[in-house]
Design a protein around this motif. Sequence first.
Motif, PDB file in Angstrom:
ATOM      1  N   VAL A  81     -33.305  20.042  -9.347  1.00  0.00           N
ATOM      2  CA  VAL A  81     -34.499  20.860  -9.171  1.00  0.00           C
ATOM      3  C   VAL A  81     -35.704  20.023  -9.586  1.00  0.00           C
ATOM      4  CG1 VAL A  81     -35.717  22.955  -9.869  1.00  0.00           C
ATOM      5  CG2 VAL A  81     -33.228  22.984  -9.623  1.00  0.00           C
ATOM      6  N   GLU A  82     -36.648  19.855  -8.657  1.00  0.00           N
ATOM      7  CA  GLU A  82     -37.882  19.133  -8.945  1.00  0.00           C
ATOM      8  C   GLU A  82     -39.019  20.149  -8.920  1.00  0.00           C
ATOM      9  OE1 GLU A  82     -40.705  15.769  -6.909  1.00  0.00           O
ATOM     10  OE2 GLU A  82     -38.567  15.740  -6.461  1.00  0.00           O
ATOM     11  N   THR A  83     -39.735  20.260 -10.040  1.00  0.00           N
ATOM     12  CA  THR A  83     -40.773  21.270 -10.139  1.00  0.00           C
ATOM     13  C   THR A  83     -41.818  20.877 -11.182  1.00  0.00           C
ATOM     14  OG1 THR A  83     -41.212  23.624 -10.483  1.00  0.00           O
ATOM     15  CG2 THR A  83     -39.447  22.662 -11.773  1.00  0.00           C
ATOM     16  N   GLN A  84     -42.971  21.482 -11.084  1.00  0.00           N
ATOM     17  CA  GLN A  84     -44.030  21.234 -12.051  1.00  0.00           C
ATOM     18  C   GLN A  84     -43.776  21.961 -13.362  1.00  0.00           C
ATOM     19  OE1 GLN A  84     -47.493  22.521  -9.888  1.00  0.00           O
ATOM     20  NE2 GLN A  84     -48.036  20.420  -9.353  1.00  0.00           N
ATOM     21  N   ASN A  85     -43.235  23.133 -13.267  1.00  0.00           N
ATOM     22  CA  ASN A  85     -43.002  23.962 -14.453  1.00  0.00           C
ATOM     23  C   ASN A  85     -41.503  24.166 -14.657  1.00  0.00           C
ATOM     24  OD1 ASN A  85     -45.819  24.442 -14.868  1.00  0.00           O
ATOM     25  ND2 ASN A  85     -45.735  25.812 -13.116  1.00  0.00           N
ATOM     26  N   PRO A  86     -40.831  23.135 -15.153  1.00  0.00           N
ATOM     27  CA  PRO A  86     -39.374  23.244 -15.260  1.00  0.00           C
ATOM     28  C   PRO A  86     -38.941  24.215 -16.356  1.00  0.00           C
ATOM     29  CG  PRO A  86     -40.137  21.227 -16.281  1.00  0.00           C
ATOM     30  CD  PRO A  86     -41.340  21.886 -15.659  1.00  0.00           C
ATOM     31  N   LYS A  87     -38.072  25.103 -15.981  1.00  0.00           N
ATOM     32  CA  LYS A  87     -37.484  26.027 -16.940  1.00  0.00           C
ATOM     33  C   LYS A  87     -35.985  26.057 -16.670  1.00  0.00           C
ATOM     34  CE  LYS A  87     -41.638  28.736 -17.368  1.00  0.00           C
ATOM     35  NZ  LYS A  87     -42.341  29.922 -16.987  1.00  0.00           N
ATOM     36  N   ALA A  88     -35.275  25.198 -17.360  1.00  0.00           N
ATOM     37  CA  ALA A  88     -33.839  25.075 -17.145  1.00  0.00           C
ATOM     38  C   ALA A  88     -33.127  26.392 -17.358  1.00  0.00           C
ATOM     39  CB  ALA A  88     -33.263  23.999 -18.053  1.00  0.00           C
ATOM     40  N   VAL A  89     -33.568  27.159 -18.335  1.00  0.00           N
ATOM     41  CA  VAL A  89     -32.916  28.435 -18.628  1.00  0.00           C
ATOM     42  C   VAL A  89     -33.061  29.403 -17.454  1.00  0.00           C
ATOM     43  CG1 VAL A  89     -34.889  29.461 -19.833  1.00  0.00           C
ATOM     44  CG2 VAL A  89     -32.582  30.174 -20.417  1.00  0.00           C
ATOM     45  N   ASP A  90     -34.169  29.341 -16.723  1.00  0.00           N
ATOM     46  CA  ASP A  90     -34.355  30.218 -15.564  1.00  0.00           C
ATOM     47  C   ASP A  90     -33.400  29.839 -14.429  1.00  0.00           C
ATOM     48  OD1 ASP A  90     -36.365  31.539 -16.916  1.00  0.00           O
ATOM     49  OD2 ASP A  90     -37.985  30.447 -15.916  1.00  0.00           O
ATOM     50  N   VAL A  91     -33.243  28.535 -14.199  1.00  0.00           N
ATOM     51  CA  VAL A  91     -32.350  28.070 -13.130  1.00  0.00           C
ATOM     52  C   VAL A  91     -30.907  28.412 -13.472  1.00  0.00           C
ATOM     53  CG1 VAL A  91     -31.508  26.062 -11.863  1.00  0.00           C
ATOM     54  CG2 VAL A  91     -33.939  26.222 -12.459  1.00  0.00           C
ATOM     55  N   SER A  92     -30.467  28.067 -14.672  1.00  0.00           N
ATOM     56  CA  SER A  92     -29.079  28.352 -15.038  1.00  0.00           C
ATOM     57  C   SER A  92     -28.825  29.853 -15.087  1.00  0.00           C
ATOM     58  CB  SER A  92     -28.710  27.696 -16.363  1.00  0.00           C
ATOM     59  OG  SER A  92     -29.523  28.160 -17.406  1.00  0.00           O
ATOM     60  N   GLY A  93     -29.785  30.619 -15.564  1.00  0.00           N
ATOM     61  CA  GLY A  93     -29.636  32.074 -15.596  1.00  0.00           C
ATOM     62  C   GLY A  93     -29.506  32.675 -14.213  1.00  0.00           C
ATOM     63  N   LEU A  94     -30.251  32.139 -13.264  1.00  0.00           N
ATOM     64  CA  LEU A  94     -30.188  32.620 -11.883  1.00  0.00           C
ATOM     65  C   LEU A  94     -28.792  32.408 -11.313  1.00  0.00           C
ATOM     66  CD1 LEU A  94     -31.712  33.577  -9.248  1.00  0.00           C
ATOM     67  CD2 LEU A  94     -31.880  31.154  -8.738  1.00  0.00           C
ATOM     68  N   LEU A  95     -28.256  31.206 -11.453  1.00  0.00           N
ATOM     69  CA  LEU A  95     -26.924  30.939 -10.921  1.00  0.00           C
ATOM     70  C   LEU A  95     -25.870  31.782 -11.629  1.00  0.00           C
ATOM     71  CD1 LEU A  95     -28.371  28.544  -9.490  1.00  0.00           C
ATOM     72  CD2 LEU A  95     -26.201  27.342  -9.731  1.00  0.00           C
ATOM     73  N   GLN A  96     -25.984  31.907 -12.944  1.00  0.00           N
ATOM     74  CA  GLN A  96     -25.011  32.700 -13.699  1.00  0.00           C
ATOM     75  C   GLN A  96     -25.065  34.166 -13.296  1.00  0.00           C
ATOM     76  OE1 GLN A  96     -25.836  31.672 -17.770  1.00  0.00           O
ATOM     77  NE2 GLN A  96     -25.111  29.582 -17.493  1.00  0.00           N
ATOM     78  N   LYS A  97     -26.256  34.660 -13.015  1.00  0.00           N
ATOM     79  CA  LYS A  97     -26.411  36.051 -12.573  1.00  0.00           C
ATOM     80  C   LYS A  97     -25.639  36.311 -11.283  1.00  0.00           C
ATOM     81  CE  LYS A  97     -29.960  39.246 -10.961  1.00  0.00           C
ATOM     82  NZ  LYS A  97     -31.382  39.426 -10.701  1.00  0.00           N
ATOM     83  N   HIS A  98     -25.511  35.259 -10.451  1.00  0.00           N
ATOM     84  CA  HIS A  98     -24.807  35.399  -9.174  1.00  0.00           C
ATOM     85  C   HIS A  98     -23.365  34.898  -9.244  1.00  0.00           C
ATOM     86  CE1 HIS A  98     -28.226  36.892  -6.916  1.00  0.00           C
ATOM     87  NE2 HIS A  98     -28.954  36.096  -7.677  1.00  0.00           N
ATOM     88  N   GLY A  99     -22.864  34.709 -10.464  1.00  0.00           N
ATOM     89  CA  GLY A  99     -21.445  34.431 -10.657  1.00  0.00           C
ATOM     90  C   GLY A  99     -21.050  32.969 -10.666  1.00  0.00           C
ATOM     91  N   PHE A 100     -21.996  32.062 -10.817  1.00  0.00           N
ATOM     92  CA  PHE A 100     -21.685  30.638 -10.820  1.00  0.00           C
ATOM     93  C   PHE A 100     -21.909  30.043 -12.206  1.00  0.00           C
ATOM     94  CE2 PHE A 100     -23.048  31.680  -6.535  1.00  0.00           C
ATOM     95  CZ  PHE A 100     -21.983  31.208  -5.789  1.00  0.00           C
TER      96      PHE A 100
END
Length: 72
Positions: free
Chosen positions: A47-66
């Motif tokens: 993930v390449e972004t200006q405002n990196p929030k690793a917890v948001d990315v990992s939380g999103l995937l975990q919310k969908h079962g990954f």
Amino acid sequence: MHRVLVFRTSVRKRGKVRYLAPYLNNLINDHGRWNFDLEDCDNILRVETQNPKAVDVSGLLQKHGFLCEELN
């Protein structure tokens, strides 16, 4: 300035990437980009972004079962 976050995931199929695409696009918006490397043994998500929030990315995937773990 963009920063790159790298995650180990349990996403193994292109169909699952297509499923997650709208959610990741919504999270990243126009401020970056993302991609999966399904050929890698860890099914890497970059993930390449200006405002990196690793917890948001990992939380999103975990919310969908990954599993999703940031690599340092």
